[in-house]
Scaffold this motif. Structure first.
Motif, short mmCIF file in Angstrom:
data_model
loop_
_atom_site.label_atom_id
_atom_site.label_comp_id
_atom_site.label_asym_id
_atom_site.label_seq_id
_atom_site.Cartn_x
_atom_site.Cartn_y
_atom_site.Cartn_z
N GLU A 658 20.02 -40.90 13.89
CA GLU A 658 20.03 -39.89 12.80
C GLU A 658 18.74 -39.41 12.51
OE1 GLU A 658 22.16 -41.55 9.51
OE2 GLU A 658 23.90 -41.07 10.27
N THR A 661 17.72 -36.04 14.38
CA THR A 661 18.69 -34.93 14.45
C THR A 661 17.80 -33.91 14.08
OG1 THR A 661 19.42 -35.93 12.52
CG2 THR A 661 20.70 -36.08 14.44
N SER A 662 16.95 -33.87 12.87
CA SER A 662 16.10 -32.79 12.48
C SER A 662 15.31 -32.30 13.49
CB SER A 662 15.58 -33.16 11.13
OG SER A 662 15.00 -32.06 10.60
N ASP A 666 15.22 -28.31 15.41
CA ASP A 666 14.04 -27.62 15.48
C ASP A 666 13.66 -27.28 17.06
OD1 ASP A 666 13.34 -26.97 12.79
OD2 ASP A 666 12.40 -28.98 12.45
N PRO A 676 25.06 -21.90 20.25
CA PRO A 676 25.16 -22.88 19.03
C PRO A 676 25.01 -24.17 19.51
CG PRO A 676 27.14 -21.43 19.25
CD PRO A 676 26.42 -21.50 20.53
N LEU A 677 24.34 -25.13 18.69
CA LEU A 677 24.47 -26.68 18.85
C LEU A 677 25.01 -27.10 17.77
CD1 LEU A 677 23.19 -29.13 20.26
CD2 LEU A 677 21.35 -28.95 18.76
N GLU A 678 25.91 -27.97 18.19
CA GLU A 678 26.51 -29.08 17.08
C GLU A 678 25.99 -30.32 16.93
OE1 GLU A 678 31.15 -28.09 17.52
OE2 GLU A 678 29.90 -26.49 18.85
N ILE A 679 25.73 -30.77 15.89
CA ILE A 679 25.17 -32.08 15.83
C ILE A 679 26.13 -33.11 15.25
CG2 ILE A 679 23.32 -33.67 15.19
CD1 ILE A 679 21.43 -31.30 15.18
N GLN B 52 26.88 -34.99 7.49
CA GLN B 52 27.82 -35.65 8.65
C GLN B 52 27.77 -34.86 9.98
OE1 GLN B 52 31.97 -36.12 8.57
NE2 GLN B 52 31.89 -37.98 8.91
N ASN B 53 27.75 -33.49 9.86
CA ASN B 53 27.50 -32.63 10.92
C ASN B 53 26.74 -31.63 10.83
OD1 ASN B 53 29.00 -30.40 11.37
ND2 ASN B 53 30.98 -31.49 11.15
N ILE B 54 26.03 -30.97 11.98
CA ILE B 54 25.32 -29.93 11.69
C ILE B 54 25.47 -28.89 12.69
CG2 ILE B 54 22.91 -29.16 11.63
CD1 ILE B 54 21.93 -31.82 10.95
N ARG B 55 25.72 -27.59 12.49
CA ARG B 55 25.67 -26.59 13.46
C ARG B 55 24.62 -25.74 13.21
NH1 ARG B 55 30.01 -23.73 16.29
NH2 ARG B 55 29.40 -21.51 16.32
N ILE B 56 23.84 -25.51 14.42
CA ILE B 56 22.92 -24.49 14.52
C ILE B 56 23.04 -23.39 15.41
CG2 ILE B 56 20.47 -24.11 15.27
CD1 ILE B 56 20.27 -27.37 15.03
N ASP B 57 23.09 -22.12 14.80
CA ASP B 57 23.57 -20.91 15.47
C ASP B 57 22.18 -20.03 15.82
OD1 ASP B 57 24.52 -19.00 17.28
OD2 ASP B 57 26.53 -18.99 16.02
N MET B 86 14.89 -26.17 10.71
CA MET B 86 15.73 -27.23 9.81
C MET B 86 15.31 -27.67 8.56
SD MET B 86 18.03 -27.91 12.35
CE MET B 86 19.09 -29.19 11.76
N VAL B 89 16.32 -30.94 7.34
CA VAL B 89 17.91 -31.32 7.35
C VAL B 89 18.26 -31.95 8.61
CG1 VAL B 89 20.07 -30.24 7.49
CG2 VAL B 89 18.45 -29.33 6.07
N GLY B 90 19.00 -33.37 8.25
CA GLY B 90 19.35 -34.13 9.47
C GLY B 90 20.57 -34.98 9.28
N LEU B 91 21.14 -35.42 10.24
CA LEU B 91 22.34 -36.27 9.99
C LEU B 91 21.89 -37.41 9.29
CD1 LEU B 91 24.26 -36.83 13.38
CD2 LEU B 91 24.71 -34.96 11.37
N GLY B 92 22.83 -38.03 8.25
CA GLY B 92 22.75 -39.17 7.48
C GLY B 92 21.76 -38.90 6.31
N LYS B 93 21.41 -37.72 6.09
CA LYS B 93 20.49 -37.67 4.88
C LYS B 93 21.41 -37.00 3.71
CE LYS B 93 16.18 -36.94 7.20
NZ LYS B 93 15.19 -35.69 7.40
#
Lengths: 752, 124
Positions: A658, A661-662, A666, A676-679, B52-57, B86, B89-93
């Motif tokens: 986790e 992920t940030s 980046d 697009p990327l889904e995490i 819980q999840n992130i989507r970057i476009d 970001m 911003v990250g998972l679990g935060k």
């Protein structure tokens, strides 16, 4: 609610604050003490005894020296604790020996300390389990013949409990630890009172041992070294500062002091009473020294049994500490690229299991090899402990001299004395125990250091190649794809491969088969696709590879060449993987072939209704690229996915750490990847389940809607290095084999 | 007995259950936040959840970052438009946001809210 209740509730329910990477909830001192000192306090259950075993070699008369030797050990314990208080203050986030040594002394001392620690944890489990079993046997002597079996049973029990995922629950530790402390102090107070009047004699009192050797200075040193087992476990608090309540350093330092006072009084008290009740302990006696003392002082009453139960319980918990810490240090080492990345995230169930399994196997091996003989195991134990003491204290001295924080003079003096004394004791331990078994540890450490160094170098090379701009994949668009279908039967999976291949519209498409009898059937199934019967000579794998080389030479250098491997499965039983072992091997072998990608089309019999013509193109092909980082291998996989004419291209990162992920997001943005990327989080770190969940939204049925999962894989030149990579890919592939409508492609990235 | 019960529960409880409890407990420590199950569209709220999840476009014209947060009672999408970093911003935060709640494809959405990151729950 009373204060204690409130504290208990907070402990039970957990204070709702994150302690960063630490897995513990923040602990008040009353709970931190049992959690972190069970290892240190429990060593009092056997420290006196170990010193007496050595003294007994010089005859009964020599046993009187147990009291002065214990005083010396207690003084050493005090020094170590005082200097560890400095470490705790300097490293508020936890200053394990590895970290302190690496930061202040350099990489190799850090690795030596780490290796010593890893070995130590295995020994902690073996020693604590053995000592715990001894405590049980002292109360139930009829079980003596099952010593090894009992010890192994407890190893398995604790391992299973940890695999199941117990967290260090404060209460679980508090009861036996406080119980042990109370029982020992009850023993000491009763003992002092009774001995002030008339000391009862232990059962072994008056036994005469003929001296086997003279009472030399060396023997005294040896007895002292044996007694220093009382110091084991002291470092646990320094490792776990991050788990304490704020102010963390102060609370940890205070807890250390309390633990020191408790440990020193218990150790001295037990040694004194052993002397006063006249315990004569020889190696292999049925009852431990503490048991004999307690039996005499409590006149064999219920208090004796309580103490034995508490001793056994605290010793088992001490082993549990190792089960918590081994994965933690492994993950730190993996984070620094010194251990395989499978150890990296301690929360990942699978990864966690790796550490636990390795630790239990090592401990079980030690217990069996040494026949659950505490005395012989302890010979190995102390070297690692004192290496980590000496290195971390020396590191502290250098750190203070370099950074000169407030009060650094005191640190230099305190840690200087600590480091020097533990260094001397380390020498004593090595000299006196070398032939007894310490040599094994001393030779194992460089081997481990070498291994860790090699792993580090390997990962460094890999990273370099993955990021190197010269190794960027060339831009390949749809159409730059060539497919070769491997035909081994004419069942549903093969039919689907035909439909899928047409859908991709590659530049070239052909089929190969090792079996001439399939040719006619194929021509009916796929009239448009030429089939070649593989030339004879060698295994199927060899023949396929030979053919692919020919194709490779005939197509453009930058084109992709994909082997399509249809795979028919009779059921969703894992046993199917074994039944199809030949195909699994073939896929693995083809993966190592340069310039070839392997596209696997598994179909479970019965998933496709009768009457559906699978050779028809699927209407929609969703492509999912699994991303673990932004590098050349990922870029290549994304390009590859583009050649499959997907209706949608999804880049997905599942279950990576986790905290990473940030940064991943980046790099994705910096790299300007036009997708697009889904995490996604993998709850409970179950990548397989998370992926299945994710894929289920596509509602793939295998003929109308297909999902193609593209997995970038690293292929390293040396096969034995492969264990350092691709474990996730293996797990993922195993999980996807049985998912309906899912096609799996491995896109290997070859490393030099 | 209660202790023993808790100990046994530790072995037997489903992880999902423990997780929801952890989330609820964590949320209860944050001040002034509304549970996600109680938010209605087109009103202003302060809510919080774990990412819980992130989507970057990163595609031109669509550049955005979306984070789905859960709080044990519900879920919501937080969307930042035109953002190219970001910013942690990250998972679990833990994410605390304040803004107008909208709706899109049956999901609650908050676009470009006031936001700040907080430590997430322990075992979320």
């Amino acid at each position: 609610m009373s204060k204690l209740q409130a504290a208990l509730k907070r402990v039970l329910v957990g204070r709702p604050m994150s302690s960063g990477e630490m897995e513990h909830t923040l602990l008040p001192k009353t709970i931190a003490l049992p959690v972190f000192s069970s290892d240190a306090l429990s060593s009092n259950a056997y420290a006196t005894q170990e010193a007496m075993i050595v003294l007994a070699l010089a005859g009964t008369g020599a046993l009187q020296h147990i009291v002065p030797i214990s005083l010396a050990v207690a003084a050493l314990l005090a020094i170590v604790i005082i200097s560890y208080r400095e470490t705790v203050r300097a490293y508020p986030t936890g200053g394990g020996a590895y970290r302190v040594s690496k930061e202040n002394l350099g990489m190799y001392p850090g690795l030596i300390a780490a290796a010593a620690l890893l070995i130590d944890y295995a020994l902690t489990v073996a020693v604590s389990m053995t000592a715990g079993v001894d405590a049980i046997l002292s109360a139930a002597t009829s079980l003596v013949p099952y010593r090894v079996e009992l010890a192994l049973f407890f190893v398995i029990l604790v391992a299973v409990a940890n695999l199941r995922g117990t967290k260090e629950s404060g209460i679980l530790f508090a009861i036996p630890t406080y119980g042990f402390i109370l029982s020992v102090f009850a023993l000491l107070i009763t003992g002092f009172v009774r001995c002030a009047v008339d000391c009862p004699a232990a059962e072994s009192a008056g036994t005469i041992i003929k001296p086997a050797s003279a009472l030399t200075f060396f023997l005294i040193l040896k007895a002292f070294a044996a007694g220093t087992t009382a110091l084991t476990g002291v470092e646990a608090i320094a490792d776990g500062v991050g788990a304490f309540r704020y102010p963390q350093s102060k609370n940890a330092a205070q807890t250390l002091a309390i633990m020191g006072i408790l440990s020193i009084s218990m150790f001295l008290g037990i040694s004194y009473l052993a002397h006063a009740t006249g315990v004569v302990y020889v190696h292999g006696a049925e009852r431990t020294v503490v048991a004999q003392v307690a039996h005499a002082i409590f006149s064999g009453g219920p208090a004796f049994y309580v103490l034995q139960i508490m001793s056994a319980a605290i010793l088992l918990l001490a082993a549990n500490t190792a089960f918590q810490d081994f994965p933690r240090i492994s993950s730190i080492l993996a984070g620094d690229h010194f251990m395989p990345r499978q150890f990296l995230s301690r929360g990942d169930r699978l990864v966690f299991s790796n550490g636990i399994i390795i630790l239990s196997v090592a401990a079980a091996f030690l217990i069996t090899a040494f026949n659950a003989d505490l005395n012989r195991l302890i010979q190995l134990y102390l070297v690692g402990v004192f290496i980590s003491f000496t290195f971390s204290q020396t590191g502290m001295v250098l750190r203070s001299r370099r950074l000169k924080p407030k009060g650094w003079h005191r640190t230099v003096v305190v840690s200087g004395i600590g480091g020097t004394v533990t260094g001397i004791v380390l020498l004593v331990v090595v000299i006196t125990k070398f032939t007894g078994g310490a040599w094994m540890v001393i030779s194992a450490i460089p081997v481990l250091v070498y291994l860790m160094r090699s792993i580090h170098k390997h990962y460094g090379d890999v990273q370099h190649q993955l990021d190197h701009p010269d190794r960027r994949p060339v831009d390949r668009r749809a159409g730059h794809q060539n497919l070769v279908i491997l035909v081994t039967d004419l069942e549903e999976a093969t039919a689907q491969a035909v439909g899928y291949s047409h859908h991709v519209q590659p530049r070239s498409i052909s089929a190969i088969t090792p079996d001439r009898s399939l040719v006619d059937g194929w021509r009916t199934l796929a009239p448009g696709i030429e089939i070649t019967v593989l030339g004879a000579g060698g295994s199927v794998t060899k023949r396929v590879r030979r053919h692919l080389k020919g194709v490779r030479d005939s197509i453009a250098e930058n084109d992709f060449l994909t082997v399509v491997v249809p795979e028919i499965l009779r059921s969703r039983n894992t046993i199917e993987i074994l039944r199809n072992l030949g195909k699994q091997r073939l896929k693995a072998a083809l993966l190592r072939e340069r310039g070839v990608q392997v596209l696997n089309i598994p179909v479970v019999k019965g998933d496709i209704a009768e009457g559906i013509d699978l050779t028809q193109e699927p209407a929609r092909n969703f492509t999912v690229v699994l991303v673990s980082g932004v590098h050349n291998a990922t870029l290549q996989a994304i390009e590859y996915a583009g050649t499959l004419r997907p209706i949608q291209l999804h880049a997905v990162s599942l279950g990576i750490e986790e905290s990473d992920t940030s940064a991943l997001g980046d790099s994705w943005l910096e790299e300007h990847i036009p997708h697009p990327l889904e995490i996604e989080a993998a709850p409970f770190r179950d990548i397989g389940a998370a992926l299945r969940d994710y894929l289920s939204s596509f509602e793939a049925d295998g003929h109308e809607r297909v999902v193609t999962v593209v997995i970038p894989e690293f292929v390293v030149p040396k096969k034995r290095h492969q264990i350092l990579h691709g474990q996730t890919a293996l797990i993922v592939k195993r999980h996807l084999l049985f998912v309906r409508g899912v096609v799996v492609v491995s896109v290997p990235y070859h490393l030099d | 007995m209660a202790l023993l019960k808790r100990f046994i529960e530790g072995f037997t409880k489903a992880p999902e259950e423990t997780r929801a409890e952890n989330l609820a407990r964590w949320i209860s420590t944050l001040e002034g936040v509304t549970p996600l199950s109680q938010v209605a569209p087109r009103q202003r709220y302060r809510v919080a959840g774990v990412i819980q999840n992130i989507r970057i476009d990163p595609r031109e014209g669509r550049d955005s970052i979306e984070a789905t947060i859960i709080d044990g009672s519900g879920r919501m999408i937080v969307k930042w438009l035109g953002r190219s970093s970001m910013l942690g911003v990250g998972l679990g935060k833990g994410l605390v946001v304040e803004g107008i709640v909208g709706e899109s494809e049956g999901m609650r959405v908050m676009i470009n809210p006031e936001w700040n990151l907080v430590p997430g729950p322990e075992h979320g």
